[in-house]
Motif scaffolding. Structure first.
Motif, short mmCIF file in Angstrom:
data_model
loop_
_atom_site.label_atom_id
_atom_site.label_comp_id
_atom_site.label_asym_id
_atom_site.label_seq_id
_atom_site.Cartn_x
_atom_site.Cartn_y
_atom_site.Cartn_z
N CYS A 24 0.86 -1.19 0.00
CA CYS A 24 0.00 0.00 0.00
C CYS A 24 0.89 1.23 0.00
O CYS A 24 2.03 1.21 0.46
N ARG A 25 0.33 2.31 -0.56
CA ARG A 25 1.05 3.57 -0.66
C ARG A 25 0.14 4.70 -0.18
O ARG A 25 -1.00 4.82 -0.65
N GLN A 26 0.65 5.51 0.78
CA GLN A 26 -0.08 6.70 1.24
C GLN A 26 -1.52 6.35 1.64
O GLN A 26 -2.45 7.11 1.36
N LEU A 27 -1.68 5.23 2.31
CA LEU A 27 -3.02 4.72 2.61
C LEU A 27 -3.60 5.42 3.83
O LEU A 27 -3.01 5.40 4.92
N SER A 28 -4.76 6.03 3.65
CA SER A 28 -5.43 6.74 4.74
C SER A 28 -6.90 6.34 4.80
O SER A 28 -7.51 6.01 3.78
N LYS A 29 -7.44 6.39 6.01
CA LYS A 29 -8.87 6.14 6.20
C LYS A 29 -9.40 7.20 7.14
O LYS A 29 -8.92 7.36 8.27
N ILE A 30 -10.41 7.93 6.66
CA ILE A 30 -10.99 9.04 7.42
C ILE A 30 -12.48 8.77 7.58
O ILE A 30 -13.18 8.46 6.60
N TYR A 31 -12.96 8.86 8.80
CA TYR A 31 -14.39 8.75 9.07
C TYR A 31 -14.92 10.15 9.38
O TYR A 31 -14.36 10.89 10.19
N ARG A 32 -16.01 10.51 8.71
CA ARG A 32 -16.59 11.84 8.90
C ARG A 32 -18.03 11.73 9.39
O ARG A 32 -18.79 10.89 8.91
N GLU A 45 2.44 3.20 4.68
CA GLU A 45 3.28 2.61 3.63
C GLU A 45 3.65 1.18 4.06
O GLU A 45 4.08 0.96 5.19
N LEU A 46 3.50 0.24 3.13
CA LEU A 46 3.80 -1.15 3.47
C LEU A 46 4.09 -1.96 2.21
O LEU A 46 3.43 -1.78 1.19
N GLU A 47 5.10 -2.82 2.29
CA GLU A 47 5.36 -3.83 1.27
C GLU A 47 5.54 -5.17 1.96
O GLU A 47 6.27 -5.27 2.95
N VAL A 48 4.89 -6.19 1.44
CA VAL A 48 5.00 -7.54 1.99
C VAL A 48 5.55 -8.46 0.90
O VAL A 48 4.86 -8.75 -0.08
N GLU A 79 -7.84 7.75 1.00
CA GLU A 79 -6.74 8.21 0.16
C GLU A 79 -5.76 7.05 0.01
O GLU A 79 -5.70 6.16 0.85
N GLY A 80 -4.96 7.08 -1.06
CA GLY A 80 -3.91 6.09 -1.24
C GLY A 80 -4.34 4.89 -2.06
O GLY A 80 -5.46 4.81 -2.56
N GLU A 81 -3.41 3.94 -2.18
CA GLU A 81 -3.59 2.79 -3.06
C GLU A 81 -3.21 1.49 -2.35
O GLU A 81 -2.33 1.47 -1.49
N VAL A 82 -3.88 0.42 -2.75
CA VAL A 82 -3.53 -0.93 -2.33
C VAL A 82 -3.27 -1.76 -3.58
O VAL A 82 -4.05 -1.74 -4.53
N TRP A 83 -2.14 -2.48 -3.56
CA TRP A 83 -1.75 -3.33 -4.68
C TRP A 83 -1.74 -4.78 -4.21
O TRP A 83 -1.12 -5.12 -3.20
N VAL A 84 -2.40 -5.65 -4.95
CA VAL A 84 -2.44 -7.08 -4.66
C VAL A 84 -1.98 -7.83 -5.90
O VAL A 84 -2.54 -7.65 -6.98
N GLN A 238 -0.16 5.22 11.97
CA GLN A 238 0.96 4.87 11.11
C GLN A 238 1.65 3.61 11.60
O GLN A 238 1.64 3.31 12.80
N LEU A 239 2.27 2.88 10.67
CA LEU A 239 3.03 1.68 11.02
C LEU A 239 4.45 2.06 11.36
O LEU A 239 5.12 2.78 10.61
N VAL A 240 4.92 1.58 12.52
CA VAL A 240 6.23 1.94 13.02
C VAL A 240 6.98 0.68 13.41
O VAL A 240 6.44 -0.20 14.07
N GLU A 241 8.25 0.58 13.00
CA GLU A 241 9.09 -0.52 13.41
C GLU A 241 9.83 -0.15 14.70
O GLU A 241 10.16 1.02 14.94
N ASP A 242 10.08 -1.17 15.53
CA ASP A 242 10.88 -0.99 16.74
C ASP A 242 10.32 0.12 17.64
O ASP A 242 11.06 0.91 18.23
N TRP A 243 8.99 0.20 17.71
CA TRP A 243 8.36 1.23 18.54
C TRP A 243 8.15 0.68 19.95
O TRP A 243 7.92 -0.52 20.14
N LYS A 244 8.23 1.54 20.94
CA LYS A 244 7.91 1.15 22.31
C LYS A 244 7.15 2.29 22.98
O LYS A 244 7.27 3.46 22.54
#
Length: 249
Positions: A24-32, A45-48, A79-84, A238-244
């Motif tokens: 996914c790129r610049q993936l956002s979800k907004i509830y209004r 942002e994520l790549e698997v 907003e953003g894109e998901v690629w499968v 947001q996705l964070v690595e090595d977060w505490k």
């Protein structure tokens, strides 16, 4: 309708040296609601890559299930894109997205969502039948997968006749039977006792090694998260690595 989704190389996103099965790129979800706006996910942002076992952890209500639903094409991003499998979900119509999900993704939830009126064999065969495979071939592949998860003696049992761990094994078999590129799991062991959860952990590890299927697992289970290849924390959308706790995004 053709069950195969054609992939135009010109539409496919650039990929790294390792084959990327989901991104996914610049993936956002907004509830209004009225003038109020809640941004649950912010430019994620994520790549698997193929074969990776990824854990996504975070506090309750942080948006983990929302992210999983977006990655699986079950919800639409603000907003953003998901690629499968190299295909941008936004470029597909509803039928094409359905075919791509059925062919390339598997889903396992905390509550197994099996069809109670059908046997284990029939539940597992369902994705293949939806994909227009013959009944005989679908049943044969479903039996093979149930045997692989240790339920060869439970083929004709309905969900009510199975233990919690057995029902979750059926759900995993159903997710894997079509040999998807990636399986998305939302708290797959959250409803199980520790011993049964350990059996499911071992099963997922073995199936990953044997099939090369990627796993994205949302979990509160620290033992499961620690046993996977990578662990990302969902913090402030947001996705964070090595977060505490105490760190800032």
């Amino acid at each position: 309708m053709n069950s195969q989704v054609e992939i135009n190389p010109e539409e496919s996103r650039p990929q790294s040296s390792a084959e990327v099965v989901l991104a996914c790129r610049q993936l956002s979800k907004i509830y209004r609601q009225g003038t109020n706006e809640l941004k649950v996910l912010r430019e994620v942002e994520l790549e698997v890559p193929k074969g990776e076992r990824l854990a996504i952890v975070g506090a309750s209500g942080s948006g983990k299930s929302t992210l999983l639903n977006l990655l699986g094409g079950l919800d639409t991003p603000s907003e953003g894109e998901v690629w499968v499998a190299g295909k941008n979900l936004a470029s597909l119509n509803a039928n094409e997205r359905g075919w791509l999900r059925n062919a390339s993704l598997g889903f396992v939830y905390q509550f197994h969502h099996l069809l109670n009126e059908f046997s284990a064999l029939e539940n597992v065969a369902m994705p293949l039948l939806i994909g227009k495979q013959s009944v005989a071939e679908s049943r044969a592949q479903a039996q093979e997968m149930l045997e692989a998860v240790g339920l060869g003696a439970r083929l004709d049992h309905k969900p009510a006749q199975l233990s919690g761990g057995e029902r979750q094994r059926v759900a995993i078999a159903r997710a894997l039977v079509a040999k998807p590129a990636c399986v998305l799991m939302d708290e797959p062991t959250g409803n199980l006792d520790r011993a049964t959860a350990k059996e499911i952990h071992n099963l997922m590890d073995r199936l990953n090694r044997e099939t090369g299927i990627s796993f994205i697992i949302v979990t509160h289970d620290p033992d499961l998260a620690a046993a996977l290849d990578r662990c990302l924390h969902l913090v402030d959308g947001q996705l964070v690595e090595d977060w505490k706790p105490g760190d800032h995004v």
